[in-house]
Design a protein around this motif. Structure first.
Motif, short mmCIF file in Angstrom:
data_model
loop_
_atom_site.label_atom_id
_atom_site.label_comp_id
_atom_site.label_asym_id
_atom_site.label_seq_id
_atom_site.Cartn_x
_atom_site.Cartn_y
_atom_site.Cartn_z
N GLU A 313 16.76 -30.37 -24.36
CA GLU A 313 17.21 -29.98 -23.03
C GLU A 313 16.10 -29.26 -22.30
OE1 GLU A 313 20.70 -27.60 -23.31
OE2 GLU A 313 22.02 -29.29 -23.79
N LEU A 314 15.98 -29.55 -21.00
CA LEU A 314 15.02 -28.89 -20.13
C LEU A 314 15.81 -28.02 -19.15
CD1 LEU A 314 12.15 -28.42 -19.08
CD2 LEU A 314 12.42 -30.48 -17.69
N VAL A 315 15.62 -26.69 -19.24
CA VAL A 315 16.37 -25.74 -18.42
C VAL A 315 15.40 -25.01 -17.50
CG1 VAL A 315 17.88 -23.72 -18.41
CG2 VAL A 315 18.12 -25.45 -20.21
N LEU A 316 15.72 -25.00 -16.20
CA LEU A 316 14.91 -24.30 -15.21
C LEU A 316 15.76 -23.17 -14.64
CD1 LEU A 316 12.23 -24.21 -13.64
CD2 LEU A 316 13.31 -25.68 -11.93
N GLY A 317 15.41 -21.93 -14.96
CA GLY A 317 16.26 -20.80 -14.59
C GLY A 317 17.55 -20.90 -15.37
N ASP A 318 18.68 -20.95 -14.65
CA ASP A 318 19.98 -21.12 -15.30
C ASP A 318 20.51 -22.55 -15.16
OD1 ASP A 318 19.96 -18.46 -16.00
OD2 ASP A 318 20.91 -17.82 -14.12
N VAL A 319 19.68 -23.44 -14.65
CA VAL A 319 20.12 -24.81 -14.38
C VAL A 319 19.50 -25.77 -15.39
CG1 VAL A 319 20.19 -26.67 -12.67
CG2 VAL A 319 20.34 -24.28 -11.93
N ARG A 320 20.34 -26.58 -16.01
CA ARG A 320 19.84 -27.60 -16.92
C ARG A 320 19.36 -28.79 -16.09
NH1 ARG A 320 23.76 -30.08 -21.36
NH2 ARG A 320 24.44 -31.35 -19.58
N VAL A 321 18.05 -29.00 -16.12
CA VAL A 321 17.45 -30.07 -15.33
C VAL A 321 17.57 -31.42 -16.02
CG1 VAL A 321 15.30 -30.88 -14.30
CG2 VAL A 321 15.85 -28.44 -14.28
N PHE A 322 17.48 -31.43 -17.35
CA PHE A 322 17.43 -32.71 -18.05
C PHE A 322 17.86 -32.53 -19.49
CE2 PHE A 322 14.71 -35.43 -20.84
CZ PHE A 322 15.30 -36.64 -20.57
N ARG A 323 18.61 -33.49 -19.99
CA ARG A 323 18.93 -33.58 -21.41
C ARG A 323 18.71 -35.01 -21.86
NH1 ARG A 323 24.59 -32.54 -24.77
NH2 ARG A 323 23.60 -32.51 -26.85
N ALA A 324 18.05 -35.19 -22.97
CA ALA A 324 17.76 -36.54 -23.46
C ALA A 324 19.06 -37.30 -23.66
CB ALA A 324 17.00 -36.46 -24.78
N PRO A 325 19.16 -38.56 -23.20
CA PRO A 325 20.39 -39.34 -23.32
C PRO A 325 20.58 -39.85 -24.74
CG PRO A 325 18.69 -40.67 -22.35
CD PRO A 325 18.10 -39.30 -22.50
N ILE A 326 21.70 -40.50 -24.96
CA ILE A 326 21.97 -41.09 -26.28
C ILE A 326 21.02 -42.25 -26.55
CG2 ILE A 326 23.69 -42.29 -27.67
CD1 ILE A 326 25.83 -40.70 -26.22
N VAL A 327 20.70 -43.02 -25.51
CA VAL A 327 19.80 -44.16 -25.64
C VAL A 327 18.74 -44.08 -24.55
CG1 VAL A 327 19.57 -46.67 -25.61
CG2 VAL A 327 21.58 -45.62 -26.67
N ALA A 328 17.47 -44.20 -24.92
CA ALA A 328 16.36 -44.30 -23.98
C ALA A 328 15.80 -45.72 -24.05
CB ALA A 328 15.28 -43.28 -24.31
N ALA A 329 15.11 -46.14 -22.99
CA ALA A 329 14.63 -47.53 -22.96
C ALA A 329 13.31 -47.62 -22.22
CB ALA A 329 15.67 -48.44 -22.31
N GLU A 330 12.62 -48.73 -22.46
CA GLU A 330 11.43 -49.07 -21.68
C GLU A 330 11.27 -50.58 -21.67
OE1 GLU A 330 8.21 -46.97 -23.51
OE2 GLU A 330 7.79 -48.56 -24.94
N ALA A 331 10.59 -51.11 -20.65
CA ALA A 331 10.37 -52.55 -20.53
C ALA A 331 9.10 -52.77 -19.73
CB ALA A 331 11.55 -53.23 -19.87
N GLY A 332 8.39 -53.86 -20.04
CA GLY A 332 7.16 -54.13 -19.31
C GLY A 332 6.41 -55.34 -19.83
#
Length: 340
Positions: A313-332
């Motif tokens: 989890e990425l927390v900025l102050g008291d706000v959670r900015v980001f949490r890693a999802p259950i599934v991540a992806a990439e394509a290219g």
């Protein structure tokens, strides 16, 4: 794959008296592995290296037997020239890691033999009117094509390893708060391609999103993600061998993938700024399809789905900015370059 092609080689030898010398016709018996050029390509390679052939016949006074087979991680080739009685007139062999090079050398051997036959046509001995014909001694029999074959050099050890450099450009999601652009470099290692539709291989590399940005209130976050990844893959040649050597093949593939790295987040523009490094560990599957452009290059598309083992989890102050999802992806897209 076994198919037999018949051809006649008629070569003209110019002389001061304008006399013509025509070679004996040749029947070619060709047999090669599926990964090698076919008999039509072999005939074309031979034609490119000899003076024009006047006719193509279904019977020949000479027989050229051509074989190209997998051996010790590479390919071994053999050319034998015989008369119609089955008497050997010469043999040449060669070994190389690439079957196309083997077949090219065999075509060159045959072209040289046919040129020699045209320059020294076979003339059966004529008996004198008052003498009983006597057979010529064995060592006096004329040799056609390879008149004085020299011993072939010891075959070089063919490398059994296929080493490739892989470069990628792709989009990622789930590894960073927003969709971002990234790239990867990897080294791919596997057995050299054989006469099989299945090609196992593995790779090790670095995957990264060098920079992305996200606005939060008056300030913003500068983000970067990077990981070391490893893959174990299986490729499948579903298109088969093209009629001409060097033409492309279509190879879908599937891999198991694991990666370990971190997400770097640095806040800017706030009263208090800080930098954090969050761990990233994930495992999942990757799939794609590649098209071979030549012996050295191939291009392809790919996509992966990864399950983070640690959902940071990425927390900025008291706000959670980001949490890693259950599934991540990439394509290219990816480019592969064969090194050896």
């Amino acid at each position: 794959m076994r198919r037999t092609v018949f051809l006649a080689a008629a070569c003209v030898l110019g002389a001061a008296t304008s006399a013509r010398a025509e070679s004996r016709s040749v029947r070619i018996d060709y047999e090669a592995a599926a990964a090698c050029p076919d008999e039509r390509r072999f005939v074309e390679l031979t034609r490119d290296r000899i003076r024009p052939w006047a006719t193509i016949e279904e019977q020949g006074e000479l027989v050229a037997r051509v074989r190209a087979e997998p051996e010790d991680g590479g390919f071994a080739g053999r050319l034998s020239l015989e008369d119609t009685a089955g008497t050997s007139l010469g043999v040449r062999t060669i070994q190389d890691a690439d079957c196309e090079e083997v077949v090219l050398a065999l075509a060159l051997f045959l072209a040289v033999a046919l040129e020699a036959e045209a320059a020294n046509p076979h003339a059966p001995p004529r008996a004198s009117p008052d003498a009983t014909p006597r057979p010529a001694p064995p060592d006096a029999r004329p040799r056609v094509g390879v008149r004085a074959p020299r011993p072939s050099p010891p075959p070089q050890e063919a490398s059994a390893i296929d080493l490739r450099l892989v470069a990628r450009a792709h989009g990622v999601t789930g590894r960073t708060p927003d969709i971002a652009l990234g790239g990867a470099l990897a080294v791919e290692l596997g057995p050299r391609r054989r006469a099989s539709i299945v090609r196992p291989y593995g790779s090790l590399g670095i995957d990264a999103v060098p920079y992305s940005e996200r606005r939060e209130g008056r300030g913003h976050l500068e983000l970067g993600w990077g990981a070391v990844f490893g893959r174990g893959c299986v490729g499948f040649d579903v298109s088969g061998r093209a009629e001409r050597a060097g033409d492309g093949w279509l190879e879908p593939w599937v891999c198991g993938r694991a990666e370990a790295g971190s997400l770097r987040a640095a806040s800017r523009g706030y009263a208090v700024n800080r930098t954090e490094h969050l761990p990233w560990y994930a495992a999942g599957l990757e799939a794609g399809v590649a098209v071979r452009l030549s012996q050295l290059f191939s291009i392809g598309v790919f996509a992966d789905a990864m399950a983070p083992l640690v959902r940071h989890e990425l927390v900025l102050g008291d706000v959670r900015v980001f949490r890693a999802p259950i599934v991540a992806a990439e394509a290219g897209l990816e480019l592969k370059v064969r090194i050896r």
